[in-house]
Motif scaffolding. Sequence first.
Motif, mmCIF file in Angstrom:
data_model
loop_
_atom_site.group_PDB
_atom_site.id
_atom_site.type_symbol
_atom_site.label_atom_id
_atom_site.label_comp_id
_atom_site.label_asym_id
_atom_site.label_seq_id
_atom_site.Cartn_x
_atom_site.Cartn_y
_atom_site.Cartn_z
ATOM 1 N N PHE A 8 16.962 -11.100 8.256
ATOM 2 C CA PHE A 8 15.551 -10.730 8.147
ATOM 3 C C PHE A 8 15.234 -9.448 8.907
ATOM 4 C CE2 PHE A 8 15.292 -15.118 6.730
ATOM 5 C CZ PHE A 8 14.474 -14.964 5.628
ATOM 6 N N VAL A 9 15.990 -9.145 9.952
ATOM 7 C CA VAL A 9 15.818 -7.860 10.630
ATOM 8 C C VAL A 9 16.222 -6.728 9.691
ATOM 9 C CG1 VAL A 9 16.756 -6.405 12.467
ATOM 10 C CG2 VAL A 9 15.985 -8.710 12.986
ATOM 11 N N VAL A 10 17.314 -6.920 8.954
ATOM 12 C CA VAL A 10 17.759 -5.909 7.993
ATOM 13 C C VAL A 10 16.718 -5.738 6.883
ATOM 14 C CG1 VAL A 10 19.493 -5.445 6.211
ATOM 15 C CG2 VAL A 10 20.215 -6.150 8.480
ATOM 16 N N LEU A 11 16.149 -6.836 6.411
ATOM 17 C CA LEU A 11 15.112 -6.735 5.380
ATOM 18 C C LEU A 11 13.876 -5.992 5.896
ATOM 19 C CD1 LEU A 11 15.233 -10.211 3.629
ATOM 20 C CD2 LEU A 11 15.828 -8.009 2.663
ATOM 21 N N ALA A 12 13.485 -6.284 7.131
ATOM 22 C CA ALA A 12 12.332 -5.584 7.707
ATOM 23 C C ALA A 12 12.638 -4.103 7.877
ATOM 24 C CB ALA A 12 11.967 -6.219 9.052
ATOM 25 N N ALA A 13 13.852 -3.792 8.320
ATOM 26 C CA ALA A 13 14.243 -2.386 8.490
ATOM 27 C C ALA A 13 14.373 -1.677 7.145
ATOM 28 C CB ALA A 13 15.550 -2.304 9.263
ATOM 29 N N PHE A 14 14.575 -2.413 6.080
ATOM 30 C CA PHE A 14 14.666 -1.814 4.747
ATOM 31 C C PHE A 14 13.270 -1.532 4.180
ATOM 32 C CE2 PHE A 14 14.633 -2.581 0.125
ATOM 33 C CZ PHE A 14 15.405 -1.506 -0.286
ATOM 34 N N PHE A 15 12.353 -2.478 4.334
ATOM 35 C CA PHE A 15 11.042 -2.338 3.700
ATOM 36 C C PHE A 15 10.139 -1.329 4.402
ATOM 37 C CE2 PHE A 15 11.837 -6.622 1.761
ATOM 38 C CZ PHE A 15 11.823 -6.172 0.465
ATOM 39 N N ALA A 16 10.258 -1.177 5.717
ATOM 40 C CA ALA A 16 9.374 -0.251 6.436
ATOM 41 C C ALA A 16 9.589 1.202 5.999
ATOM 42 C CB ALA A 16 9.546 -0.420 7.941
ATOM 43 N N PRO A 17 10.815 1.740 6.019
ATOM 44 C CA PRO A 17 10.984 3.118 5.538
ATOM 45 C C PRO A 17 10.688 3.260 4.050
ATOM 46 C CG PRO A 17 12.968 2.390 6.674
ATOM 47 C CD PRO A 17 12.051 1.219 6.571
ATOM 48 N N LEU A 18 10.942 2.194 3.303
ATOM 49 C CA LEU A 18 10.647 2.246 1.878
ATOM 50 C C LEU A 18 9.140 2.397 1.645
ATOM 51 C CD1 LEU A 18 12.495 2.108 -0.577
ATOM 52 C CD2 LEU A 18 11.869 -0.268 -0.810
ATOM 53 N N GLY A 19 8.329 1.758 2.494
ATOM 54 C CA GLY A 19 6.880 1.927 2.387
ATOM 55 C C GLY A 19 6.448 3.355 2.686
ATOM 56 N N VAL A 20 7.108 3.984 3.672
ATOM 57 C CA VAL A 20 6.791 5.379 3.987
ATOM 58 C C VAL A 20 7.204 6.291 2.837
ATOM 59 C CG1 VAL A 20 7.326 7.288 5.552
ATOM 60 C CG2 VAL A 20 6.944 4.992 6.464
ATOM 61 N N ARG A 29 -2.093 8.003 -2.425
ATOM 62 C CA ARG A 29 -3.257 7.725 -3.267
ATOM 63 C C ARG A 29 -3.248 6.296 -3.800
ATOM 64 N NH1 ARG A 29 -2.388 13.114 -6.188
ATOM 65 N NH2 ARG A 29 -3.358 14.564 -4.742
ATOM 66 N N GLU A 30 -2.091 5.709 -3.854
ATOM 67 C CA GLU A 30 -1.958 4.348 -4.384
ATOM 68 C C GLU A 30 -1.741 3.419 -3.179
ATOM 69 O OE1 GLU A 30 -0.464 0.838 -5.642
ATOM 70 O OE2 GLU A 30 1.135 2.186 -5.109
ATOM 71 N N PRO A 31 -2.763 2.669 -2.754
ATOM 72 C CA PRO A 31 -2.664 1.941 -1.488
ATOM 73 C C PRO A 31 -1.913 0.615 -1.564
ATOM 74 C CG PRO A 31 -4.833 1.641 -2.410
ATOM 75 C CD PRO A 31 -4.102 2.593 -3.321
ATOM 76 N N VAL A 32 -1.755 0.058 -2.742
ATOM 77 C CA VAL A 32 -1.197 -1.285 -2.841
ATOM 78 C C VAL A 32 0.304 -1.295 -2.570
ATOM 79 C CG1 VAL A 32 -0.878 -3.251 -4.379
ATOM 80 C CG2 VAL A 32 -3.006 -1.986 -4.425
ATOM 81 N N GLY A 33 1.028 -0.307 -3.066
ATOM 82 C CA GLY A 33 2.481 -0.280 -2.892
ATOM 83 C C GLY A 33 2.916 -0.177 -1.443
ATOM 84 N N PRO A 34 2.462 0.839 -0.709
ATOM 85 C CA PRO A 34 2.859 0.918 0.700
ATOM 86 C C PRO A 34 2.375 -0.274 1.523
ATOM 87 C CG PRO A 34 1.980 3.017 -0.016
ATOM 88 C CD PRO A 34 1.742 2.048 -1.119
#
Length: 133
Positions: A8-20, A29-34
């Motif tokens: 789950f640490v790896v998943l969290a580390a994957f999703f955070a930069p992906l949101g950026v 401009r699209e707020p739902v994805g990030p």
Amino acid sequence: MKIEYKLFVVLAAFFAPLGVIYGYFTHWREPVGPAGLFLSSGLGIMIAFYLWITGRRLPERPEDNPAGEIAEQEGEYGFFSPHSWWPLPLAGAAALCFLGVAIGWWLFIIGAALGVVALVGWTFEYFKGPHAV
């Protein structure tokens, strides 16, 4: 529980930069994805923290020991009926229910009724017949 919280640490580390990255390419401009990606990262952090705290309180499990043997994990896995045919009609009833959502509610109701009969039959199969308890 070392493996679980690391996952789950790896998943969290994957999703955070992906949101950026997602926010950068959409120019924010699209707020739902990030927001969804950051929330997924936060959920991964919360689950990892819970598993880490729980893993510290419990003794080491055999699967956490790198030199562990398969025999250390043996034990009771439950009771499974080797001769039961009831899972087959229950799976057919579940298939009818899922098909009923796509086709029509009348088929869902028929599948639910058959599912109740199959579930009751599976639950009480050891109360009658040659394998009664």
